[in-house]
Design a protein around this motif. Structure first.
Motif, short mmCIF file in Angstrom:
data_model
loop_
_atom_site.label_atom_id
_atom_site.label_comp_id
_atom_site.label_asym_id
_atom_site.label_seq_id
_atom_site.Cartn_x
_atom_site.Cartn_y
_atom_site.Cartn_z
N ARG A 16 -38.63 -4.79 -10.91
CA ARG A 16 -37.27 -5.15 -11.34
C ARG A 16 -36.52 -3.92 -11.79
NH1 ARG A 16 -36.93 -8.99 -16.47
NH2 ARG A 16 -37.93 -7.15 -17.39
N TYR A 17 -37.16 -3.07 -12.59
CA TYR A 17 -36.51 -1.87 -13.08
C TYR A 17 -36.20 -0.91 -11.94
CZ TYR A 17 -36.02 2.67 -15.42
OH TYR A 17 -35.58 3.90 -15.83
N GLY A 18 -37.16 -0.72 -11.04
CA GLY A 18 -36.95 0.19 -9.92
C GLY A 18 -35.81 -0.26 -9.02
N ARG A 19 -35.73 -1.56 -8.78
CA ARG A 19 -34.66 -2.09 -7.93
C ARG A 19 -33.31 -1.93 -8.60
NH1 ARG A 19 -37.66 -7.73 -5.98
NH2 ARG A 19 -39.53 -6.72 -5.13
N ALA A 20 -33.25 -2.25 -9.89
CA ALA A 20 -31.98 -2.12 -10.61
C ALA A 20 -31.54 -0.66 -10.68
CB ALA A 20 -32.11 -2.70 -12.01
N LEU A 21 -32.49 0.23 -10.85
CA LEU A 21 -32.18 1.65 -10.98
C LEU A 21 -31.67 2.24 -9.68
CD1 LEU A 21 -32.31 4.05 -13.01
CD2 LEU A 21 -34.60 4.52 -12.11
N THR A 22 -32.23 1.78 -8.56
CA THR A 22 -31.86 2.34 -7.25
C THR A 22 -30.84 1.50 -6.51
OG1 THR A 22 -33.66 1.16 -6.12
CG2 THR A 22 -34.16 3.35 -7.02
N GLY A 23 -30.65 0.24 -6.91
CA GLY A 23 -29.72 -0.63 -6.21
C GLY A 23 -30.26 -1.17 -4.90
N THR A 80 -30.27 -0.09 2.34
CA THR A 80 -29.78 1.04 1.57
C THR A 80 -28.64 1.76 2.27
OG1 THR A 80 -31.39 2.57 2.53
CG2 THR A 80 -32.05 1.41 0.53
N ASP A 81 -28.22 1.25 3.44
CA ASP A 81 -27.13 1.90 4.17
C ASP A 81 -25.89 1.99 3.29
OD1 ASP A 81 -28.75 2.09 6.32
OD2 ASP A 81 -27.83 0.46 7.46
N GLY A 82 -25.41 3.21 3.13
CA GLY A 82 -24.20 3.41 2.34
C GLY A 82 -24.43 3.50 0.86
N HIS A 83 -25.60 3.06 0.37
CA HIS A 83 -25.84 3.05 -1.07
C HIS A 83 -25.92 4.45 -1.66
CE1 HIS A 83 -27.56 -1.32 -1.35
NE2 HIS A 83 -26.27 -1.28 -1.16
N ALA A 84 -26.49 5.39 -0.88
CA ALA A 84 -26.64 6.73 -1.41
C ALA A 84 -25.28 7.36 -1.71
CB ALA A 84 -27.42 7.60 -0.42
N ALA A 85 -24.35 7.19 -0.78
CA ALA A 85 -23.02 7.77 -0.98
C ALA A 85 -22.31 7.10 -2.15
CB ALA A 85 -22.18 7.61 0.29
N VAL A 86 -22.48 5.79 -2.26
CA VAL A 86 -21.87 5.06 -3.37
C VAL A 86 -22.45 5.52 -4.69
CG1 VAL A 86 -21.56 2.79 -4.40
CG2 VAL A 86 -21.37 3.06 -1.93
N ALA A 87 -23.78 5.65 -4.71
CA ALA A 87 -24.44 6.08 -5.95
C ALA A 87 -23.96 7.46 -6.37
CB ALA A 87 -25.96 6.08 -5.75
#
Length: 267
Positions: A16-23, A80-87
């Motif tokens: 849960r923590y890992g998912r919330a932390l990375t999105g 995770t597509d696009g998530h890195a740029a958003v993060a």
């Protein structure tokens, strides 16, 4: 009792923590797997002078901080597509350490002292980091939120929290069909969904129906989080456990919006 047996009950919550932390479920679960691989490879390096749960999260933090895993999300993982740029866009305004401090205390329930141990800072600094994260949340883009919850008291509680955070509520649904209808009528920017609904329908199925029409970040609410944190199938990225604290809901909403592309100006 073996180390593996001691750590097993804590793995769902580390996911849960890992998912919330990375999105991302896939990205977060990869960090958890990497943590377990590190423990198996060097069990003598596992912290012996702390509670097993604390030691597990400490090992996870070491993996998270390692530059060797900075590009773990760039391996073609679909969600995770696009998530890195958003993060990266979000991180320019909120540091990763402040988000970790907030999630560790508000979502995972660690004390400031334990959180300080986990991220290797002074306890007083944890409070400053959490305050900084909360200040950033106040500046986040406001969202239109659909609540899917069949228990009236809980629904009212969630609605109050959502409105107090400055978000709008598009509606409160108690069944799968009602949830889908409300979503189609007034498209939300965030969905908060209970798992089990009034007519024995599923909040998960309601969300699947909604996601088939358009993309929207989702936070699931359940009294049985272990069932949705196995890492063995497609599972929620953001999960709140009943009974929940106001701070937990606030942290979950902030993280879901943090990684939502539609809340980043120019995205």
């Amino acid at each position: 009792m073996s180390l593996g047996q001691q750590l097993a009950p804590h793995l769902p919550f580390l996911r849960r923590y890992g998912r919330a932390l990375t999105g991302s479920q896939s990205h977060g679960d990869k960090y958890v797997r990497a943590t377990l691989e590190a423990i198996v490879a060097a069990p003598d390096e596992f912290p012996k002078d702390v509670d097993p749960r604390l030691g597990l999260y400490r090992m996870f933090q070491a993996i998270w901080s390692s530059a060797n895993y900075d590009e773990m999300g760039d391996e073609g993982v679909g969600d995770t597509d696009g998530h890195a740029a958003v993060a990266r866009a979000r991180m320019s305004r909120m540091t990763p350490l402040s988000r970790q401090a907030l999630l560790l205390t508000a979502m995972e329930g660690f004390t400031p002292e334990d959180a300080a141990y986990l991220i290797d800072v002074d306890a007083n600094e944890v409070e400053e980091l959490v305050a900084a994260a909360l200040a950033e949340i106040e500046g986040q883009t406001r969202a239109r939120v659909l609540i899917i919850e069949d228990e009236p008291i809980i629904a009212m509680d969630i609605e109050t929290i959502v409105r107090d955070l400055g978000h709008d509520v598009t509606g409160v649904a108690v069944t799968r069909d009602e949830a889908v209808a409300l979503a189609m009528e007034e498209r939300p920017g965030l969905v908060l969904a209970d798992i089990q609904l009034a007519d024995d329908s599923s909040g998960i199925d309601a969300v699947k129906d909604i996601l088939a029409e358009f993309e929207v970040p989702v936070i699931f609410i359940t009294a049985f989080p272990e069932r949705l944190l196995t890492g063995e199938r497609p599972e929620p990225t953001f999960l709140i456990t009943k009974p929940f604290q106001r701070s937990t809901v606030k942290a979950a909403i902030s993280q879901a919006l943090f990684f939502d592309q539609t809340t980043v100006p120019g995205a």
